[in-house]
Design a protein around this motif. Structure first.
Motif, PDB file in Angstrom:
ATOM      1  N   SER A  32       1.921  -3.248   6.246  1.00  0.00           N
ATOM      2  CA  SER A  32       1.511  -2.831   4.908  1.00  0.00           C
ATOM      3  C   SER A  32       1.578  -1.314   4.863  1.00  0.00           C
ATOM      4  O   SER A  32       0.971  -0.633   5.680  1.00  0.00           O
ATOM      5  N   LYS A  61      -1.222  -1.448  -3.230  1.00  0.00           N
ATOM      6  CA  LYS A  61      -1.059  -1.635  -4.668  1.00  0.00           C
ATOM      7  C   LYS A  61      -1.244  -0.345  -5.445  1.00  0.00           C
ATOM      8  O   LYS A  61      -0.830  -0.225  -6.593  1.00  0.00           O
ATOM      9  N   ALA A  83      -4.053  -4.962   0.572  1.00  0.00           N
ATOM     10  CA  ALA A  83      -2.734  -5.543   0.298  1.00  0.00           C
ATOM     11  C   ALA A  83      -2.306  -6.457   1.437  1.00  0.00           C
ATOM     12  O   ALA A  83      -1.734  -7.528   1.207  1.00  0.00           O
TER      13      ALA A  83
END
Length: 525
Positions: A32, A61, A83
């Motif tokens: 991520s 995000k 996320a």
């Protein structure tokens, strides 16, 4: 079997980030990514485009601008963590890494290691009782509120601190929290991560407290893990191998450190030099390999301490074993502002720091009083700064954790400019061409000892044109040196024309350059 979701905070080198993500996800792990919002949008778009087809990659995000020592680093980590939790339900562990981190074991070895040890790996030492903080602020990190970035807004940072201290504006630490401290490079189990996310939503008082502490990435996760997880399930160490020099800077690893890194009791290492292309290739292949035999000698820190000690006595057994000071770094940009009127250059770089958010340093090779961080003594005198100019500059880049930096030099320092221009880094020159009144030239001649206050008018009349010609000659030498990137702003030109040169020099928008060019009283004596 363990599956790792890597939490990557990064702000540069999109091609390297893409390669890192592909290497880490090739064996079934996840990643991520939070890419700093202050970085160019085109760089972020390239990363997203190249990794969009990889189901094991997700992105925070929300992107925010991050700064060293700020809450923004923790907030960016939380965005990336949330996320990852949503995107990768099969992830069993979450591992914080940076763009300078690389695996020093295979994925097969890492997964078996995590499977056989049901623990959270995080340095977590008592903030007040431990000696983790060697120098500088300690209790002050917590009991005062820190709203400004110490590196980009140094005056505001210390003004706010001293104002609170003067008026006794301290605050209490949340009563049920025992603050811990340690390295920000942790590896936590999924259950722990989910507990942390729940905690952040329930305890707004703790979140508010940490959001105005100083360097919270060294205390936030470390404190919450200790608060939420039984002590027997915490291994108080980082699985990322890193070391620091006597100057407090991270040790950088190069091609000839491969065998040493594999022998450490760690899964990753930081910092891998961007120039160590062979090391990066070998470590990238290693993570995807089936290798599981890694004899652990764990001698790295003791060996480094021994070698640097011998180096100070001139008895190091190799010309460069641990790190090189010969270059600033291929991808770094040194932006040199050359100006005879020091007060004009100082006004300009203050405006650059404000509008372009680039670290700046005034006349470090001309004024011994120039404010510099403690770099272990190398910055102590002008003589040392000149002798170790590239090492000093490299350490300043590392201190500011940046690849772009602005410094001021006198127009007489052509030798310094040429030396830096010959480096593998990118060097840009911006000359500020000022008007020189007779009064200014007279004062300059007195400052450099060409005349005194009692010098007669006849001698003064002869000296003033001579000194004026000398200043013009310094400017001509700079222009005739053939620097690859040379720009000039001129006092007599309107700000709109000077903005074009500033935009090219700083690689900023025309609007930003115009704001800098319109700095109030820029050329006033």
């Amino acid at each position: 079997m363990a599956k790792i979701a890597f939490i990557l905070l990064c702000h540069k080198n999109p091609e390297a980030i893409i390669q890192q993500a592909e290497q880490l996800t090739a064996v079934g792990d996840y990643i991520s990514i939070h890419f700093d919002a202050s970085a160019p949008q085109a760089a972020y778009d390239l990363i997203v485009q190249e990794l969009s087809d990889n189901p094991n990659v997700t992105f925070a995000k929300k992107r925010i601008k991050c700064g060293w020592g700020e809450w923004s680093l923790v907030q960016a980590s939380l965005y990336a963590i949330e996320a990852a939790v949503d995107a990768f339900p099969r992830a069993t562990h979450f591992y914080m890494v940076s763009g300078d981190c690389m695996a020093v074991k295979s994925a097969k070895y890492a997964h078996r290691f995590l499977d056989s040890h049901d623990k959270d790996y995080v340095e977590s030492f008592d903030f007040f009782e431990s000696d983790w903080i060697k120098t500088g602020m300690k209790e002050e990190r917590l009991i005062y509120r820190h709203w400004f970035n110490e590196r980009t807004h140094k005056r505001l940072f210390y003004w706010s601190f001293w104002a609170q201290r003067r008026f006794g504006l301290t605050r209490k630490i949340p009563e049920d929290i025992q603050v811990q401290i340690g390295s920000q490079w942790w590896c936590l189990r999924r259950r722990t991560i989910e507990w942390i996310i729940d905690f952040t939503r329930q305890r707004k008082d703790v979140m508010k407290f940490f959001s105005t502490t100083w360097i919270p990435d060294e205390t936030f996760f470390q404190t919450l893990v200790r608060h939420l997880v039984p002590e027997k399930e915490i291994d108080t160490r980082t699985l990322t191998f890193l070391m620091f020099t006597d100057y407090g800077m991270p040790v950088t690893f190069y091609n000839d450190h491969y065998d040493m890194l594999l022998a450490q009791d760690s899964l990753f290492a930081r910092k891998i030099s961007p120039e160590a292309t062979e090391l990066r290739k070998r470590l990238g292949r290693l993570y995807a390999s089936e290798r599981s035999d890694f004899p652990i000698s764990n001698e790295g820190r003791n060996l480094f301490k021994f070698l640097t000690g011998r180096g100070r006595e001139g008895r190091r057994y190799a010309p460069r074993f641990w790190e090189s000071e010969a270059s600033l770094g291929r991808d770094r940009e040194l932006l040199i502002v050359a100006c005879k009127k020091w007060h004009v250059a100082k006004r300009l770089i203050a405006s650059i720091e404000q509008h372009a958010n680039i670290p700046v340093t005034a006349y470090l090779f001309n004024e011994e009083s120039t404010p510099l961080p403690d770099l272990g003594g190398i910055q102590a005198t002008l003589g040392k700064r000149h002798r170790h100019r590239r090492a000093l500059m490299r350490m300043l880049f590392d201190y500011h954790e940046t690849d772009r930096m602005v410094v001021c030099m006198d127009t007489a320092n052509l030798d310094l400019m040429q030396d830096f221009a010959n480096d593998r880094s990118i060097t840009k020159i911006l000359e500020i061409q000022c008007n020189f009144s007779d009064d200014y030239i007279r004062g300059h001649a007195q400052r450099v000892g060409l005349m005194g206050e009692e010098t007669d008018s006849e001698t003064t009349a002869r000296l003033i044109p001579t000194v004026r010609n000398d200043l013009a000659h310094e400017s001509d030498r700079i222009r005739d040196s053939g620097f690859e990137s040379y720009n000039r702003i001129i006092e007599t030109l309107p700000p709109e024309e000077n903005a074009t040169a500033l935009a090219s020099f700083l690689t900023v928008s025309e609007d930003t350059a115009r704001q800098i060019a319109q700095t109030p009283h820029l050329f006033v004596d």
